[in-house]
Design a protein around this motif. Structure first.
Motif, PDB file in Angstrom:
ATOM      1  N   ALA A 117       1.205  -0.931  -0.007  1.00  0.00           N
ATOM      2  CA  ALA A 117      -0.034   0.199   0.190  1.00  0.00           C
ATOM      3  C   ALA A 117       0.900   1.515   0.129  1.00  0.00           C
ATOM      4  N   ALA A 118       2.008   1.111   0.979  1.00  0.00           N
ATOM      5  CA  ALA A 118       2.875   2.414   1.163  1.00  0.00           C
ATOM      6  C   ALA A 118       3.447   2.641  -0.160  1.00  0.00           C
ATOM      7  N   VAL A 119       4.191   2.039  -1.012  1.00  0.00           N
ATOM      8  CA  VAL A 119       5.438   1.264  -1.610  1.00  0.00           C
ATOM      9  C   VAL A 119       4.678   1.570  -2.825  1.00  0.00           C
ATOM     10  N   GLY A 120       4.147   0.690  -2.663  1.00  0.00           N
ATOM     11  CA  GLY A 120       2.774   0.201  -4.551  1.00  0.00           C
ATOM     12  C   GLY A 120       3.531  -0.782  -5.967  1.00  0.00           C
ATOM     13  N   ARG A 121       4.794  -1.673  -4.785  1.00  0.00           N
ATOM     14  CA  ARG A 121       5.517  -2.625  -4.327  1.00  0.00           C
ATOM     15  C   ARG A 121       5.115  -3.533  -3.503  1.00  0.00           C
ATOM     16  N   ARG A 122       5.652  -5.399  -3.855  1.00  0.00           N
ATOM     17  CA  ARG A 122       5.430  -5.934  -3.451  1.00  0.00           C
ATOM     18  C   ARG A 122       7.339  -6.642  -2.640  1.00  0.00           C
ATOM     19  N   TRP A 123       7.340  -7.180  -1.546  1.00  0.00           N
ATOM     20  CA  TRP A 123       9.116  -6.648  -1.297  1.00  0.00           C
ATOM     21  C   TRP A 123       9.135  -8.621  -2.096  1.00  0.00           C
ATOM     22  N   LEU A 124      10.057  -8.538  -2.729  1.00  0.00           N
ATOM     23  CA  LEU A 124      10.580  -9.703  -3.899  1.00  0.00           C
ATOM     24  C   LEU A 124      12.093 -10.181  -3.434  1.00  0.00           C
ATOM     25  N   THR A 125      12.281 -11.562  -3.952  1.00  0.00           N
ATOM     26  CA  THR A 125      13.970 -11.976  -3.341  1.00  0.00           C
ATOM     27  C   THR A 125      14.715 -11.209  -5.528  1.00  0.00           C
ATOM     28  N   THR A 126      15.569 -11.344  -5.098  1.00  0.00           N
ATOM     29  CA  THR A 126      16.277 -11.134  -6.484  1.00  0.00           C
ATOM     30  C   THR A 126      15.653 -11.984  -7.772  1.00  0.00           C
ATOM     31  N   ASP A 127      15.566 -13.269  -6.511  1.00  0.00           N
ATOM     32  CA  ASP A 127      15.377 -13.997  -8.410  1.00  0.00           C
ATOM     33  C   ASP A 127      13.318 -14.074  -8.075  1.00  0.00           C
ATOM     34  N   GLY A 128      13.298 -13.328  -7.486  1.00  0.00           N
ATOM     35  CA  GLY A 128      11.816 -13.202  -8.192  1.00  0.00           C
ATOM     36  C   GLY A 128      10.519 -13.792  -6.771  1.00  0.00           C
ATOM     37  N   ARG A 129      11.124 -14.212  -6.316  1.00  0.00           N
ATOM     38  CA  ARG A 129      10.380 -15.039  -4.676  1.00  0.00           C
ATOM     39  C   ARG A 129       9.900 -14.467  -3.804  1.00  0.00           C
ATOM     40  N   ASP A 130       8.280 -14.926  -3.126  1.00  0.00           N
ATOM     41  CA  ASP A 130       8.304 -13.600  -2.258  1.00  0.00           C
ATOM     42  C   ASP A 130       8.985 -13.493  -1.213  1.00  0.00           C
ATOM     43  N   GLY A 131       9.120 -12.194  -0.925  1.00  0.00           N
ATOM     44  CA  GLY A 131      10.429 -11.791  -0.314  1.00  0.00           C
ATOM     45  C   GLY A 131       9.913 -11.797   1.485  1.00  0.00           C
ATOM     46  N   ILE A 132       8.558 -11.950   1.631  1.00  0.00           N
ATOM     47  CA  ILE A 132       7.401 -12.156   2.953  1.00  0.00           C
ATOM     48  C   ILE A 132       7.203 -13.849   2.907  1.00  0.00           C
ATOM     49  N   PHE A 146      14.505  -8.953  13.154  1.00  0.00           N
ATOM     50  CA  PHE A 146      13.641  -8.260  12.128  1.00  0.00           C
ATOM     51  C   PHE A 146      13.961  -7.406  11.435  1.00  0.00           C
ATOM     52  N   ALA A 147      14.732  -6.036  12.089  1.00  0.00           N
ATOM     53  CA  ALA A 147      15.011  -5.334  11.678  1.00  0.00           C
ATOM     54  C   ALA A 147      15.913  -5.316  10.075  1.00  0.00           C
ATOM     55  N   LYS A 148      16.682  -6.839  10.927  1.00  0.00           N
ATOM     56  CA  LYS A 148      18.008  -6.531   9.855  1.00  0.00           C
ATOM     57  C   LYS A 148      17.562  -7.121   8.367  1.00  0.00           C
ATOM     58  N   PHE A 149      16.079  -7.729   7.692  1.00  0.00           N
ATOM     59  CA  PHE A 149      15.700  -8.427   7.617  1.00  0.00           C
ATOM     60  C   PHE A 149      14.435  -7.871   6.384  1.00  0.00           C
ATOM     61  N   LEU A 150      13.908  -6.567   7.098  1.00  0.00           N
ATOM     62  CA  LEU A 150      13.095  -5.349   6.913  1.00  0.00           C
ATOM     63  C   LEU A 150      14.123  -4.456   6.391  1.00  0.00           C
ATOM     64  N   GLU A 151      14.796  -3.769   7.298  1.00  0.00           N
ATOM     65  CA  GLU A 151      16.101  -3.220   5.499  1.00  0.00           C
ATOM     66  C   GLU A 151      16.947  -3.784   4.848  1.00  0.00           C
ATOM     67  N   ASP A 152      16.629  -5.457   4.953  1.00  0.00           N
ATOM     68  CA  ASP A 152      16.974  -5.855   2.806  1.00  0.00           C
ATOM     69  C   ASP A 152      15.840  -5.466   2.329  1.00  0.00           C
ATOM     70  N   GLY A 153      14.694  -5.700   2.731  1.00  0.00           N
ATOM     71  CA  GLY A 153      13.618  -6.245   2.293  1.00  0.00           C
ATOM     72  C   GLY A 153      12.637  -4.455   1.563  1.00  0.00           C
ATOM     73  N   ALA A 154      13.417  -3.399   2.945  1.00  0.00           N
ATOM     74  CA  ALA A 154      13.182  -2.469   2.282  1.00  0.00           C
ATOM     75  C   ALA A 154      14.037  -1.490   1.425  1.00  0.00           C
ATOM     76  N   ARG A 155      14.917  -1.935   1.252  1.00  0.00           N
ATOM     77  CA  ARG A 155      16.248  -1.716   0.332  1.00  0.00           C
ATOM     78  C   ARG A 155      15.415  -2.227  -1.000  1.00  0.00           C
ATOM     79  N   TYR A 156      15.455  -3.429  -1.961  1.00  0.00           N
ATOM     80  CA  TYR A 156      14.951  -3.489  -2.945  1.00  0.00           C
ATOM     81  C   TYR A 156      14.031  -3.138  -2.946  1.00  0.00           C
ATOM     82  N   THR A 157      12.672  -3.154  -2.233  1.00  0.00           N
ATOM     83  CA  THR A 157      11.253  -2.344  -2.518  1.00  0.00           C
ATOM     84  C   THR A 157      11.761  -0.785  -3.096  1.00  0.00           C
ATOM     85  N   CYS A 158      12.142  -0.225  -2.113  1.00  0.00           N
ATOM     86  CA  CYS A 158      12.457   1.474  -2.407  1.00  0.00           C
ATOM     87  C   CYS A 158      13.178   1.664  -3.451  1.00  0.00           C
TER      88      CYS A 158
END
Length: 231
Positions: free
Chosen positions: A76-91, A117-129
């Motif tokens: 909702a906030a970013v407009g994109r889901r958190w995915l991994t570099t190979d396209g899998r669902d990061g969540i 939680f904070a470490k993985f959230l930062e990883d997801g934020a970097r990719y998604t943003c």
């Protein structure tokens, strides 16, 4: 015998006077409430907790988003889901580490804001943003963007934005991410962060300026802020 008769007469007289006094009390008016005592007049009530001992809050302690709530909030906030570099669902790939229960060994979801939680959230934020910022810098139609919807239809050097445009951008995004706009001295500090990021990008060597990184920096900072992951 005379004493008994006299005593009975006095009791009857007192009873009659009491009844007459009761009858003389006017009935309550329509809509009149019965009087309620002051609950704070005694010592049998529990006072509210001290706000200074509760981080400025007198309510319940903040709660962290669950994994499902986090997934929906990022989209909702970013407009994109958190995915991994190979396209899998990061969540889903990191759900156990983020606290999701597997209902085999763990039956309740962990919603403590711990370091894992904070470490993985930062990883997801970097990719998604970063991925969202790359898509938006190539989108000339501002109405189709998410993070930079308030910016001009085509922009290059973000240092050319006026102070009012930068503030509008930050207020818009803070409302998207946190549900409350930046204001006052805090807004001024975020303006400084935006200006610093824009200056850093434009002074980098090379012909290709990665201007999407300016949007990504603001997005990552807001997404990893405690106001985004707690409610």
């Amino acid at each position: 015998m005379r004493r008994l008769v006299l005593t009975a007469a006095l009791l009857a007289l007192a009873s009659g006077c009491q009844k007459s006094e009761e009858k003389s009390t006017p009935p309550p008016m329509d809509g009149q409430l019965d009087p309620v005592g002051d609950p704070h007049s005694g010592t049998d009530y529990e006072p509210l907790p001290d706000p200074e001992a509760q981080g400025g809050s007198v309510g319940r302690a903040p709660r962290r988003l669950t994994v499902s709530q986090l997934d929906a909030a990022i989209l909702a906030a970013v407009g994109r889901r958190w995915l991994t570099t190979d396209g899998r669902d990061g969540i889903d790939a990191r759900a156990p580490s983020l606290g999701r229960a597997d209902y085999a060994l763990v039956s309740s979801e962990n919603i403590e804001p711990n370091l894992v939680f904070a470490k993985f959230l930062e990883d997801g934020a970097r990719y998604t943003c970063l991925e969202q910022a790359k898509a938006e810098i190539a989108q000339p139609d501002a109405s189709l963007r998410t993070l930079s919807r308030t910016l001009p239809g085509k922009w290059d050097d973000l240092r050319k934005l006026t102070d009012a445009q930068v503030r509008e951008f930050l207020v818009y995004n803070s409302t998207r991410f946190w549900g409350s706009p930046l204001q006052g001295d805090e807004l001024t500090k975020w303006v400084g962060l935006f200006t610093q990021a824009a200056t850093r990008v434009e002074t980098l060597a090379g012909t290709t300026k990665k201007r999407e990184q300016v949007l990504a920096v603001i997005c990552i900072a807001m997404l990893t802020d405690p106001r985004f992951i707690t409610y």
